[in-house]
Structures are given as structure tokens and as C-alpha cells.
Motif scaffolding. Structure first.
Motif, PDB file in Angstrom:
ATOM      1  N   LEU A   1       0.816  -1.224   0.000  1.00 52.93           N
ATOM      2  CA  LEU A   1       0.000   0.000   0.000  1.00 52.93           C
ATOM      3  C   LEU A   1       0.846   1.269   0.000  1.00 52.93           C
ATOM      4  O   LEU A   1       0.323   2.363  -0.149  1.00 52.93           O
ATOM      5  N   ARG A   2       2.144   1.136   0.172  1.00 52.82           N
ATOM      6  CA  ARG A   2       3.018   2.314   0.127  1.00 52.82           C
ATOM      7  C   ARG A   2       4.002   2.216  -1.040  1.00 52.82           C
ATOM      8  O   ARG A   2       3.838   2.881  -2.050  1.00 52.82           O
ATOM      9  N   ASP A   3       4.978   1.322  -0.969  1.00 55.85           N
ATOM     10  CA  ASP A   3       5.955   1.240  -2.060  1.00 55.85           C
ATOM     11  C   ASP A   3       5.288   0.650  -3.310  1.00 55.85           C
ATOM     12  O   ASP A   3       5.561   1.086  -4.432  1.00 55.85           O
ATOM     13  N   GLY A   4       4.403  -0.333  -3.109  1.00 56.20           N
ATOM     14  CA  GLY A   4       3.703  -0.926  -4.254  1.00 56.20           C
ATOM     15  C   GLY A   4       2.885   0.120  -4.977  1.00 56.20           C
ATOM     16  O   GLY A   4       2.839   0.171  -6.207  1.00 56.20           O
TER      17      GLY A   4
ATOM     18  N   VAL B   1      15.431  -6.020   5.697  1.00 57.38           N
ATOM     19  CA  VAL B   1      15.916  -5.783   4.329  1.00 57.38           C
ATOM     20  C   VAL B   1      14.764  -5.319   3.442  1.00 57.38           C
ATOM     21  O   VAL B   1      13.618  -5.739   3.618  1.00 57.38           O
ATOM     22  N   HIS B   2      15.106  -4.430   2.523  1.00 58.75           N
ATOM     23  CA  HIS B   2      14.099  -3.834   1.630  1.00 58.75           C
ATOM     24  C   HIS B   2      14.740  -3.758   0.243  1.00 58.75           C
ATOM     25  O   HIS B   2      15.594  -2.922  -0.011  1.00 58.75           O
ATOM     26  N   CYS B   3      14.353  -4.677  -0.641  1.00 59.16           N
ATOM     27  CA  CYS B   3      15.071  -4.786  -1.918  1.00 59.16           C
ATOM     28  C   CYS B   3      14.158  -4.526  -3.107  1.00 59.16           C
ATOM     29  O   CYS B   3      12.997  -4.925  -3.114  1.00 59.16           O
ATOM     30  N   HIS B   4      14.739  -3.877  -4.100  1.00 62.37           N
ATOM     31  CA  HIS B   4      14.023  -3.649  -5.361  1.00 62.37           C
ATOM     32  C   HIS B   4      14.547  -4.620  -6.414  1.00 62.37           C
ATOM     33  O   HIS B   4      15.640  -5.178  -6.298  1.00 62.37           O
ATOM     34  N   ASN B   5      13.733  -4.777  -7.475  1.00 62.43           N
ATOM     35  CA  ASN B   5      13.932  -5.929  -8.359  1.00 62.43           C
ATOM     36  C   ASN B   5      14.520  -5.568  -9.725  1.00 62.43           C
ATOM     37  O   ASN B   5      14.312  -6.287 -10.692  1.00 62.43           O
TER      38      ASN B   5
ATOM     39  N   GLY C   1       9.675  -3.367  -9.574  1.00 62.07           N
ATOM     40  CA  GLY C   1       8.945  -3.788  -8.378  1.00 62.07           C
ATOM     41  C   GLY C   1       9.823  -4.098  -7.173  1.00 62.07           C
ATOM     42  O   GLY C   1      11.038  -3.869  -7.172  1.00 62.07           O
ATOM     43  N   ASN C   2       9.155  -4.606  -6.138  1.00 66.44           N
ATOM     44  CA  ASN C   2       9.791  -4.922  -4.857  1.00 66.44           C
ATOM     45  C   ASN C   2       9.927  -6.438  -4.708  1.00 66.44           C
ATOM     46  O   ASN C   2       9.442  -7.204  -5.544  1.00 66.44           O
ATOM     47  N   THR C   3      10.485  -6.833  -3.587  1.00 64.61           N
ATOM     48  CA  THR C   3      10.535  -8.259  -3.232  1.00 64.61           C
ATOM     49  C   THR C   3       9.109  -8.808  -3.147  1.00 64.61           C
ATOM     50  O   THR C   3       8.247  -8.187  -2.529  1.00 64.61           O
TER      51      THR C   3
ATOM     52  N   ALA D   1       7.708   9.899  -2.177  1.00 64.18           N
ATOM     53  CA  ALA D   1       8.552   9.576  -1.032  1.00 64.18           C
ATOM     54  C   ALA D   1      10.016   9.754  -1.376  1.00 64.18           C
ATOM     55  O   ALA D   1      10.797  10.333  -0.632  1.00 64.18           O
ATOM     56  N   GLN D   2      10.394   9.218  -2.533  1.00 61.38           N
ATOM     57  CA  GLN D   2      11.792   9.307  -2.912  1.00 61.38           C
ATOM     58  C   GLN D   2      11.925  10.288  -4.065  1.00 61.38           C
ATOM     59  O   GLN D   2      10.956  10.906  -4.467  1.00 61.38           O
ATOM     60  N   GLY D   3      13.086  10.415  -4.606  1.00 59.90           N
ATOM     61  CA  GLY D   3      13.283  11.290  -5.760  1.00 59.90           C
ATOM     62  C   GLY D   3      13.102  12.756  -5.425  1.00 59.90           C
ATOM     63  O   GLY D   3      12.729  13.556  -6.272  1.00 59.90           O
TER      64      GLY D   3
HETATM   65 ZN    ZN Z   1      11.469   0.989  -1.802  1.00 56.91          ZN
END
Ligand code: ZN
Ligand code: KIV
Length: 513
Positions: free
Chosen positions: A12-15, A201-205, A237-239, A510-512
Motif C-alpha cells: 500500500l506504500r511502495d507498491g 531488508v528492503h530490496c528492489h527488483n 517492483g519490490n521483493t 517519497a523518494q526522488g
Molecule cells: Zn522501496
């Protein structure tokens, strides 16, 4: 007793940061309820300071969810943190997640701050967040490209200030498993107070290694994984939650960790996220893809028939494939329908909304004998799109004609801000003609960057679910529409996207920054 692996879901946030995946408050609530049923430990409900809409969504989820901790992201400043705390104050269990970039590249080029300034801001942010809760997570953004000495210094300081979870982010998906695992181990060894926090851990794909990197982190002592349903998220995407969970569960002999997850809820939540966001799941996707448990080759089929263990390392029913059952039909009454909505975690605002949904269900049941859970999700998802408060465009009537050797044509009647108008269009096929007839009345000039059709529950009698992605002026939206007639589903999806494009919801990223 084995250690527990904490599952932190950030769908609901990074997705939601994925282009076109933005969701309404009600849609987020429905997903949050499913995540609670899945028994995820932490739900990152949004980034409260990014927009009023996100604030309201975090607040509603915080008030509704009882069995998972509810978390909001916030940049490392007092305003964001206070806003997160305000949104979360109704939660039974809450967490504030604050972050700041720590790589030389991000500090210099994006933040235009010196390492000392970043260090100080991180420390003060965690100190401030601790005034609202004793459950504070800190993330060094772009952690995997940060300098080790600086990372150790800043992480020691934020743990001293009271951060209880330290989340190492591979923000751009640059890490490789061995290196990332070593990083987690080294940080745990070198940060003097590392035992006072849970490592995450928080990983991007971006290079297709998010799950592998996360699991390498777990093998080196991480006890929380941040992930999303279907691996949803910006760029690649994310993990993937479902892949991490099933890897740790299926290979418990190797990982030796416990999980609190009810895996039978995986497929239902995967379907729900796909329906709501309009991001289909690829058929060969591990665990939740339609082919994940389909054995097509004769040798495999023969083996499975003799003994399932020959080719099956997991059971389809253990991840919820059996949940796709017929639930209701033409003769089902309003009470049965209402109860099924409740079981699916769907809460409609008013009795009028339930009545409207029931009417749509009856219309569908007249045309389709078997109604599956996915049909009900699609029905209520598109209800908001077709009749949402503030929508400008509604479909009133449509017809098309196509025959071999003739140019297909369509006629569409719309209600535009309450006024009806009709136009005709021609095109390469009935869908093209229909969308042209709509566009000639609305004149959006939006660029269509994706059009896809999926059968919701298999077979030619299934409803077609159409996703349309439109881009205009830097905004990207996904529209979805479902109907047994795929031309009607296409018109609904197109209008859904145009209504979203017209809603002008903007948020701080959030980022950028
Ligand atoms: Zn992220
Ligand atoms: O990818 C990232 O760096 C993030 C942080 C906010 C954790 O999403």
C-alpha cells in the motif's frame, strides 16, 4: 524455539508508487483487511504526509486493523513524523518508519546535504518519532550504495536514539546476493549496539534479484523482510511477499525460521491486488501465477498422479488456490451476498451502496451462471469506477457492429457531468471503434500505453477484465473494467481511467526529492 521472520508488507506504500497503481481509500482498506487475514506482521499503509488522501487512508487502516501493526512512512523531518503519528493514533499497534538517503550520490546530488547534516537529521528524526511511539523504524535510503563507515556511524546513532528496526534498503536494485548478505552481516558485527534493533531488508527488483537479495539478508541475520504482494512496485517492483514466504516455509530445513503467515490467504490477496490495481499476474509467476501448479508435460502428469511429491514441492491448496470456489449464483439472496462481501473484507459505505452492488450482482448472475470471489471483487472495484462520487463520465448505453469485410463501428451514449450525449466511431475492431466513439465525446488526448484483457476465472464464460493505462501531462493512471462482454469491459476500463485522470489527485513522492 526457532527465530521468527517478521513480514512487513508495503504493497500500500511502495507498491502503490508503481505508475498507475494508485488506489482509493476504500481500495486500500480492502487490501489491508486481506493482509490482516494473511496475518502479515506489519502493514505499511502509506505515506501520511504525502497527500490528504494518503493521510485519510493511513488513518482509516489504523482504525480498522487490529491484528497487524500499522505503519506510515515519513521523511526524516518533524512535519512528516507528526503527520504520520496523527494518522496512526487510532491504531492498536503502530509504527513510524522514517528514512533519509545515506549514499554519497543521493546526499550530494539529491539532498544537497553534507554527511554530517544527514547524520544529525536522522538522529533528531528518530528522537522526535520516539515521542509518539516506542516502535520506530529507520531506513538509510540507497543503503546498499552507502559507505560502510558512514552507515555504521549513523545506524549506531539512530539505535541509541531508540530506533527499534533498522531497514537496509537496496533502493535501486543494484545489490547482488553475496554482497548484500555480507553487508547485513558486517553491519550487525560492526555497529556496537546492533543487538538492540531488529535488522530488516528492503530490496528492489531492477536486476531480478530482490527475493534472492532479501533471502541472503535473512541468512545473515535479517529478521524482517519488506515486500509486496505480486512484487508490485516502482520500475521492476519490490521483493515478492509470496515468494519469500513460500521459500522460507518450504525450505524450513534450510532457513530454520518460523512465520506467522496464513499461506492459504496468499492467492486471494494476490488476486485482489491485481484486480484493484489493474496489474495482471504473469501466468508463470512463482506461487501465484495461473500456471504455477499446472503440470502440462506427460512425464510430469504421470509422476504427479503416482505421487504428488515427485514434481510438487508445495501444495496448491496451501497457498489458497482452492479458495477459488463458486460462491453464489442466480438464486442467491441479498443476505447471502452481503455475508460474502463481509467474508471477503469488503465494506461498502452505505446500505444504498450494498443495494447497488447487489443489483449489479443480479445482473451479472443473469448472464453468468457461476459467480466466483474474483467476480465479486471485480464487481465492487468497478462499482467505484463507474459510479464513484465526483466521477465525470458514466456509461449509459453502447452497441457495436462488426462483420468480415466491413469496417467495425460502435455507438456509445455517455453521461458527462449529468448530461447525456451519443457518438459513433469506427476502428480496426469493435474495441477500437468503441474507444474512439468515447474519445470523440471527451477529447482527453491521453496516450494509451497499455491495453490488456484477462479472463477473471478461466473459460469463455468468464468475465473479461480489461486494464487500460493512460498517460497525460506526466500523470499515469490505470483503469479497470469487468464484464462478460469484453467490449463493454473495455469501455468501462477506459472511462475508469479517464475519471481517474480527471480527479487530479497529486501526492508528494517519497523518494526522488
Ligand atoms: Zn522501496
Ligand atoms: O526503496 C527505498 O529506499 C524505500 C525506503 C523509503 C525504505 O522505499
Amino acid at each position: 524455539m526457532a527465530d521468527k521472520l517478521i513480514i512487513f508488507d508495503t504493497t500500500l506504500r511502495d507498491g502503490e508508487q508503481s505508475p498507475g497503481a494508485s488506489m482509493t481509500r476504500e481500495e486500500k482498506l480492502r487490501i489491508a483487511r486481506q493482509l490482516e487475514k494473511l496475518k502479515v506482521d506489519v502493514i505499511e499503509a502509506g505515506f501520511a504526509a504525502s497527500s490528504n488522501g494518503d493521510f485519510e487512508a493511513v488513518k482509516a487502516i489504523a482504525e480498522a486493523i487490529k491484528d497487524s501493526t500499522v505503519c506510515s512512512l515519513s521523511r526524516a523531518n518533524d512535519r512528516d513524523i507528526a503527520r504520520a503519528a496523527e494518522a496512526l493514533k487510532g491504531a492498536k499497534s503502530m509504527r513510524i518508519h522514517t528514512f533519509i538517503a545515506t549514499s554519497p550520490l543521493h546526499m550530494e546530488k539529491k539532498l544537497r546535504m553534507s554527511p554530517d547534516q544527514v547524520f544529525e537529521q536522522a538522529r533528531l528524526a528518530v528522537r522526535f518519532a520516539r515521542q509518539f511511539t516506542d516502535n520506530v523504524e529507520f531506513s538509510p535510503e540507497d543503503g546498499s550504495r552507502s559507505e560502510l563507515d558512514f552507515l555504521c556511524r549513523i545506524l549506531e546513532a539512530v539505535i541509541t536514539e531508540g530506533a527499534t528496526t533498522i531497514n537496509i534498503a537496496d533502493t535501486v536494485g543494484y545489490a547482488v546476493p553475496e554482497m548484500f548478505g555480507n553487508l547485513i552481516r558486517t553491519l550487525r558485527e560492526r555497529v556496537p549496539n546492533s543487538d538492540k534493533a531488529v535488522w530488516s531488508v528492503h530490496c528492489h527488483n531492477d536486476l531480478g534479484m530482490a527475493v534472492a537479495n532479501s533471502l541472503a539478508g535473512v541468512m545473515n541475520g535479517a529478521r524482517q523482510v519488506e515486500c509486496t504482494i505480486n512484487g508490485l512496485g516502482e520500475r521492476a517492483g519490490n521483493t515478492s511477499l509470496e515468494e519469500v514466504v513460500m521459500a522460507v516455509r518450504t525450505r524450513r530445513d534450510f532457513f530454520g525460521l518460523d512465520l506467522g503467515i496464513d499461506t492459504t490467504q496468499i492467492v486471494p490477496v494476490s488476486r485482489l491486488v491485481s484486480t484493484i490495481t489493474g496489474f495482471p499476474v504473469q501466468p508463470n509467476k512463482a506461487v501465484v501465477g495461473a500456471n504455477a501448479f499446472a503440470h502440462a508435460s506427460g512425464i510430469h502428469q504421470d509422476g504427479v498422479l503416482k505421487n504428488r511429491d515427485t514434481y510438487e514441492i508445495m501444495r496448491a491448496e496451501d497457498v489458497g488456490w482452492a479458495a477459488n470456489k463458486i460462491v453464489l449464483g442466480k438464486l442467491s439472496g441479498r443476505n447471502a451476498f452481503k455475508q460474502r462481501l463481509q467474508e471477503l473484507g469488503v465494506q461498502l459505505d452505505s446500505e444504498a451502496a450494498v443495494n447497488e452492488a447487489f443489483q449489479r450482482f443480479k445482473d451479472l448472475a443473469d448472464r453468468k451462471a457461476e459467480i466466483f470471489d474474483e467476480d465479486i471483487h471485480a464487481l465492487v472495484s468497478t462499482q467505484a469506477g463507474d459510479h464513484g462520487a465526483g466521477d465525470h463520465y458514466h456509461l449509459v448505453a453502447m452497441s457495436q457492429r462488426s462483420a468480415i469485410g466491413e469496417k467495425p463501428m460502435a455507438s456509445v451514449t455517455l453521461s458527462i457531468d449529468g448530461k447525456e450525449s451519443t457518438a459513433e466511431g469506427t476502428g480496426n475492431g469493435p474495441v477500437d471503434a468503441t474507444l474512439k466513439a468515447i474519445e470523440s465525446q471527451i477529447g482527453s488526448d491521453a496516450e494509451m500505453t497499455l491495453y490488456s484483457v484477462n479472463a477473471i476465472s478461466g473459460g469463455t464464460e468468464a468475465q473479461g477484465e480489461v486494464t487500460v493505462r493512460l498517460a497525460k501531462g506526466g500523470r499515469v493512471v490505470n483503469g479497470i473494467g469487468a464484464d462478460p462482454d469484453i467490449v463493454v469491459a473495455s469501455a468501462k476500463a477506459y472511462l475508469n481511467a479517464l475519471n481517474k485522470l480527471g480527479s487530479g489527485i497529486e501526492r508528494v513522492k517519497a523518494q526522488g526529492l
